[in-house]
Design a protein around this motif. Structure first.
Motif, PDB file in Angstrom:
ATOM      1  N   ALA A   1      78.891  17.278 -22.657  1.00  0.00           N
ATOM      2  CA  ALA A   1      78.690  18.704 -22.105  1.00  0.00           C
ATOM      3  C   ALA A   1      78.185  19.770 -21.100  1.00  0.00           C
ATOM      4  CB  ALA A   1      77.358  18.932 -23.061  1.00  0.00           C
ATOM      5  N   ILE A   2      78.501  20.413 -20.816  1.00  0.00           N
ATOM      6  CA  ILE A   2      78.629  21.747 -19.418  1.00  0.00           C
ATOM      7  C   ILE A   2      78.060  22.767 -20.232  1.00  0.00           C
ATOM      8  CG2 ILE A   2      79.622  20.405 -17.766  1.00  0.00           C
ATOM      9  CD1 ILE A   2      80.734  23.066 -17.513  1.00  0.00           C
ATOM     10  N   SER A   3      76.584  23.999 -19.702  1.00  0.00           N
ATOM     11  CA  SER A   3      76.978  24.802 -19.826  1.00  0.00           C
ATOM     12  C   SER A   3      77.228  25.858 -18.638  1.00  0.00           C
ATOM     13  CB  SER A   3      75.387  25.503 -20.113  1.00  0.00           C
ATOM     14  OG  SER A   3      75.258  26.828 -20.341  1.00  0.00           O
ATOM     15  N   LEU A   4      77.899  26.897 -18.715  1.00  0.00           N
ATOM     16  CA  LEU A   4      78.277  27.948 -17.520  1.00  0.00           C
ATOM     17  C   LEU A   4      77.374  28.993 -17.110  1.00  0.00           C
ATOM     18  CD1 LEU A   4      80.585  28.710 -15.596  1.00  0.00           C
ATOM     19  CD2 LEU A   4      82.272  29.629 -17.013  1.00  0.00           C
ATOM     20  N   THR A   5      76.526  29.177 -15.984  1.00  0.00           N
ATOM     21  CA  THR A   5      75.924  29.803 -16.833  1.00  0.00           C
ATOM     22  C   THR A   5      75.980  30.911 -15.553  1.00  0.00           C
ATOM     23  OG1 THR A   5      74.379  28.357 -14.893  1.00  0.00           O
ATOM     24  CG2 THR A   5      73.724  28.009 -17.077  1.00  0.00           C
ATOM     25  N   ASP A   6      76.876  31.468 -15.117  1.00  0.00           N
ATOM     26  CA  ASP A   6      77.231  32.197 -14.080  1.00  0.00           C
ATOM     27  C   ASP A   6      76.425  33.492 -13.613  1.00  0.00           C
ATOM     28  OD1 ASP A   6      79.620  31.944 -12.383  1.00  0.00           O
ATOM     29  OD2 ASP A   6      81.085  32.058 -14.664  1.00  0.00           O
TER      30      ASP A   6
ATOM     31  N   GLY B   1      76.107  30.271 -21.905  1.00  0.00           N
ATOM     32  CA  GLY B   1      74.875  30.360 -21.274  1.00  0.00           C
ATOM     33  C   GLY B   1      75.590  31.625 -20.385  1.00  0.00           C
ATOM     34  N   VAL B   2      74.085  32.011 -19.099  1.00  0.00           N
ATOM     35  CA  VAL B   2      74.565  33.228 -17.950  1.00  0.00           C
ATOM     36  C   VAL B   2      72.324  33.184 -17.636  1.00  0.00           C
ATOM     37  CG1 VAL B   2      73.132  35.218 -19.419  1.00  0.00           C
ATOM     38  CG2 VAL B   2      74.751  35.445 -17.817  1.00  0.00           C
ATOM     39  N   GLU B   3      73.044  33.694 -16.045  1.00  0.00           N
ATOM     40  CA  GLU B   3      71.684  33.104 -15.313  1.00  0.00           C
ATOM     41  C   GLU B   3      71.562  34.101 -14.503  1.00  0.00           C
ATOM     42  OE1 GLU B   3      71.933  30.800 -11.635  1.00  0.00           O
ATOM     43  OE2 GLU B   3      69.841  30.810 -11.444  1.00  0.00           O
ATOM     44  N   ILE B   4      70.122  35.159 -14.847  1.00  0.00           N
ATOM     45  CA  ILE B   4      69.983  36.366 -14.877  1.00  0.00           C
ATOM     46  C   ILE B   4      68.794  36.380 -13.788  1.00  0.00           C
ATOM     47  CG2 ILE B   4      68.969  38.272 -15.945  1.00  0.00           C
ATOM     48  CD1 ILE B   4      69.999  38.353 -18.661  1.00  0.00           C
TER      49      ILE B   4
ATOM     50  N   THR C   1      62.245  33.158  -5.316  1.00  0.00           N
ATOM     51  CA  THR C   1      63.385  34.295  -5.908  1.00  0.00           C
ATOM     52  C   THR C   1      63.275  33.740  -7.904  1.00  0.00           C
ATOM     53  OG1 THR C   1      65.302  33.797  -4.571  1.00  0.00           O
ATOM     54  CG2 THR C   1      65.926  33.257  -6.706  1.00  0.00           C
ATOM     55  N   LEU C   2      63.711  34.500  -8.288  1.00  0.00           N
ATOM     56  CA  LEU C   2      63.334  34.091 -10.484  1.00  0.00           C
ATOM     57  C   LEU C   2      64.644  34.689 -11.151  1.00  0.00           C
ATOM     58  CD1 LEU C   2      61.862  33.500 -12.781  1.00  0.00           C
ATOM     59  CD2 LEU C   2      60.785  35.995 -11.985  1.00  0.00           C
ATOM     60  N   HIS C   3      64.885  33.135 -11.694  1.00  0.00           N
ATOM     61  CA  HIS C   3      66.226  33.138 -12.438  1.00  0.00           C
ATOM     62  C   HIS C   3      66.025  33.267 -13.844  1.00  0.00           C
ATOM     63  CE1 HIS C   3      69.215  33.523  -8.436  1.00  0.00           C
ATOM     64  NE2 HIS C   3      68.671  34.263  -8.761  1.00  0.00           N
ATOM     65  N   ILE C   4      66.063  33.673 -14.140  1.00  0.00           N
ATOM     66  CA  ILE C   4      66.192  33.033 -16.066  1.00  0.00           C
ATOM     67  C   ILE C   4      67.686  32.873 -15.896  1.00  0.00           C
ATOM     68  CG2 ILE C   4      65.280  33.802 -18.353  1.00  0.00           C
ATOM     69  CD1 ILE C   4      63.264  33.735 -16.215  1.00  0.00           C
ATOM     70  N   LEU C   5      67.949  31.413 -16.918  1.00  0.00           N
ATOM     71  CA  LEU C   5      68.960  30.854 -17.692  1.00  0.00           C
ATOM     72  C   LEU C   5      69.081  31.126 -19.434  1.00  0.00           C
ATOM     73  CD1 LEU C   5      68.478  27.125 -16.061  1.00  0.00           C
ATOM     74  CD2 LEU C   5      70.667  29.097 -15.056  1.00  0.00           C
ATOM     75  N   GLY C   6      69.817  32.078 -19.308  1.00  0.00           N
ATOM     76  CA  GLY C   6      70.301  31.703 -20.929  1.00  0.00           C
ATOM     77  C   GLY C   6      70.978  30.804 -22.058  1.00  0.00           C
ATOM     78  N   TYR C   7      70.475  30.845 -22.852  1.00  0.00           N
ATOM     79  CA  TYR C   7      71.454  29.594 -23.765  1.00  0.00           C
ATOM     80  C   TYR C   7      71.717  30.355 -24.717  1.00  0.00           C
ATOM     81  CZ  TYR C   7      71.091  26.603 -19.988  1.00  0.00           C
ATOM     82  OH  TYR C   7      70.493  26.106 -18.462  1.00  0.00           O
TER      83      TYR C   7
END
Ligand code: AMP
Ligand code: FE
Ligand code: FE
Ligand code: ZN
Length: 281
Positions: free
Chosen positions: A34-39, A63-66, A74-80
């Motif tokens: 598996a992979i998640s695409l977190t653009d 996925g996404v990275e906000i 730096t604060l990035h939040i990943l969403g799955y």
């Protein structure tokens, strides 16, 4: 640790070098399950990645990275997400516009420094993907203003450097809330970029958890062994899900390849169970 799933990757829909299709093909070649695409701030690559995942028997996690407001790090939040989050792309319009509007401002700063880069030099590298500083770094590299990709960040583009321009971001409460509203799992990306001391970090993450954070990306290429054990312990103590991935952007970024970091089959089972349950909780 045998990596089953790399849950942090970027494609040409943001600042990655590979198209969503090429990324999934690479995952298949590497034998990843598996992979998640977190653009960054977009889901535009997801449909193609899902389609390619079906063809190559790679489980593609939506996925996404906000990027969220935060200082000094730096604060990035990943969403799955358990399925495609309808409406989320629209909710990201404002931060996408902020990305575009930043470009001429960076160009102005560079021009003032005697660097004759144009907007077109930069957009050439972004195509129709979400534009980010790596595209500017590539333009600087191509024009010979820097010798390496990293030098572009160290000299000009990194936070506080000569041509740094902050862009408008969401608050982390909003980013986490948006992901939750769309039945997703919000996860703290690469916690080392927060530059917090341990006790401080714990209370900060508790704040994020209160807003709805459910996981922490403990397994990540830039984490030292000490960082990793700290984040694993925090996940355990705070009842957070453990995730991991390479933050793969392609060849030009760092010397890390797809699947070099991520989670093993045990953690992936736990992740999937949580993901499936996320729209009922
Ligand atoms: P942006 O989305 O425009 O804020 O750019 C952030 C992206 O730039 C990150 O996701 C990385 O891909 C890249 N990046 C940020 N800092 C650095 C750095 N110091 N060296 C190399 N790449 C970096
Ligand atoms: Fe990036
Ligand atoms: Fe990130
Ligand atoms: Zn990333």
């Amino acid at each position: 640790m045998e990596v089953t799933a790399d849950l942090h990757t970027h494609s040409t829909a943001s600042d990655g070098d590979f198209s969503p299709i090429q990324l999934v093909e690479l995952a298949a070649t590497k034998g990843l399950r598996a992979i998640s695409l977190t653009d960054h701030d977009t889901l535009k690559g997801i449909p193609l990645a899902l389609e390619s995942g079906n063809r190559h028997a790679v489980d593609v996690i939506v996925g996404v990275e906000i990027s969220a407001e935060y200082d000094p790090g730096t604060l990035h939040i990943l969403g799955y997400f358990p399925f495609y989050p309808v409406g989320l792309e629209d909710a990201l319009t404002k931060v996408q516009t902020a990305r575009r509007e930043r470009v001429p401002r960076v160009v102005k700063k560079l021009n003032d420094l005697g660097i004759m880069l144009t907007e077109a030099d930069i957009t050439e590298f972004a195509g129709d993907g979400q534009i980010g500083r790596p595209h500017i770094a590539k333009a600087l590299l191509k024009k010979g203003y820097v010798r390496t990709f990293d030098e572009a960040f160290d000299e000009f583009l990194g936070k506080g450097k000569k041509a740094y321009v902050p862009k408008e971001k969401m608050t982390w409460e909003k980013a986490i809330g948006l992901i939750r509203e769309h039945a997703g799992l919000p996860v703290l990306a690469h916690p080392f970029t927060l530059y917090h001391a341990e006790s401080d970090l714990t209370s900060f993450i508790k704040g994020l958890r209160k807003s709805g954070l459910v996981g922490i990306e403990a397994l990540y290429p830039d984490h030292t062994p000490e960082d990793t054990s700290l984040y694993l312990r925090m996940a355990q103590d705070l009842g957070l899900l453990i995730t991991g991935g390479t933050d793969f952007h392609g060849t030009e970024h760092k010397a890390v390849s797809l699947g070099d970091y991520g989670i093993d089959s045990t953690l992936f089972e736990i992740f999937c169970t949580r993901l499936k349950g996320s729209f009922t909780s």
